[in-house]
Design an enzyme around this catalytic site. Structure first.
Site: not given
Length: 333
Positions: A101, A140, A212, A234
């Site tokens: 993030c 992740k 992803n 997502g």
């Protein structure tokens, strides 16, 4: 030392990404109806919040959601270990550490994507989490941060974390820009480089690699399975949830159900939550995209958006939206 548990490979094939403000327990319960075989993830929760906050709310988990992972944010191994243990005891099937993030708030707290530059710290955190709980611990991450475009740096990060006991990596296949781009732009502007995720799987076949980032269609998702262990959707799964159902059917089998049938299968959950005092608007916001691209889809969204916040709104509003949408299909026929 007992090796950490692994995730069955079939459970990695299809998953839905952790998305802030979206993948709460109501959303996950809906996605479970759509995709019985998908692996689901919570929103990111900071370790401090798990330890000191309202666990009943933050760790809300419905029995139908399994397998479901708790995604944690943080950078202090002892706190992450404590939060991981709490998460496992709450019933989550996996604890995932967020190293991707890019938001300002995340950077200020020294967690998220900036951890890509601290592989030793991530390794220590993962080792502490593994020692503290009895479910798989996964990571992740991105490919790098800002102008980090060196394969060796990315590989060193993965190898350092793998050496600590993590064998499952979800790779958001683009860099994170810590300055100059918003979180939304960070999901769209840095170029996708799926080939790095593919190379990682090819050169380290013992690791479980999920791809992803930017996956928007069935064909795109399916192509990733030729090179990696799984594809994580997502925003496509959120804005077009029927895509999730189609993928589950294509990859795992079972009947292709209509949107209306799927939504009515969600009714028992919705009515149970309403009986607990949850407002309909908190649930129906996650189903607005069910008829995306379909005739009547706008009317479906409008009925729910305008009515779900009203006092006493219940399942009858959903039936009203379905009936109006069906009338468009009938008129077209």
């Amino acid at each position: 030392m007992t090796p950490p548990p692994s995730i069955p490979i079939a459970q990695l094939r299809l998953s839905v990404a952790p998305m802030m403000d979206w993948t709460d327990t109501h959303c996950r319960a809906f996605h479970r109806v759509l995709a019985p075989n998908a692996r689901l993830y919570t929103e990111m929760v900071h370790a401090n919040a798990v330890i000191h906050g309202d666990r009943h709310k933050l760790l809300a988990l419905h029995a139908s959601e399994h397998p479901v992972a708790l995604q944690l944010g943080g950078s202090e191994p002892a706190l992450l270990a404590q939060a991981a243990r709490i998460g496992a005891e709450a019933g989550f099937d996996e604890i995932n550490l967020n190293c991707g993030c890019p938001s300002d708030r995340v950077q200020a707290g020294r967690f998220g994507a900036c951890l890509m530059r601290e592989p030793a710290l991530v390794g220590d955190s993962v080792a502490a989490m593994i020692a503290a709980c009895d479910v798989p611990v996964t990571v992740k991450c991105r490919l790098g941060v800002d102008d980090d475009h060196e394969w060796d740096r990315f590989a060193h990060f993965v190898d350092s974390v793998a050496a600590a006991g993590c064998n499952t990596f979800v790779i958001h296949a683009r860099n994170a820009w810590l300055q100059g781009l918003s979180p939304k732009e960070n999901r769209e502007v840095p170029p996708l480089r799926y080939d790095w995720a593919y190379r990682l799987k090819r050169e380290r076949p013992h690791l479980q690699i999920i791809v992803n980032g930017g996956i928007a269609t069935m064909d795109e998702a399916t192509q990733h399975l030729e090179h990696a262990d799984g594809a994580m959707l997502g925003r496509a799964a959120y804005h077009d949830p029927y895509l999730l159902h189609r993928l589950d059917v294509a990859w795992f089998g079972g009947p292709l159900r209509t949107r209306g049938d799927l939504l009515r299968a969600y009714r028992p959950y919705v009515e149970a939550e309403l009986a607990r005092g949850v407002f309909l608007k908190h649930i129906t916001r996650h189903i607005l995209g069910l008829f995306a691209g379909e005739r009547g889809g706008r009317a479906f969204r409008q009925v729910l958006s305008e009515g779900a916040h009203k006092p006493g709104a219940d399942w009858s509003l959903v039936e009203q939206a379905l009936a109006l949408t069906a009338s468009f299909a009938t008129a077209e026929a």
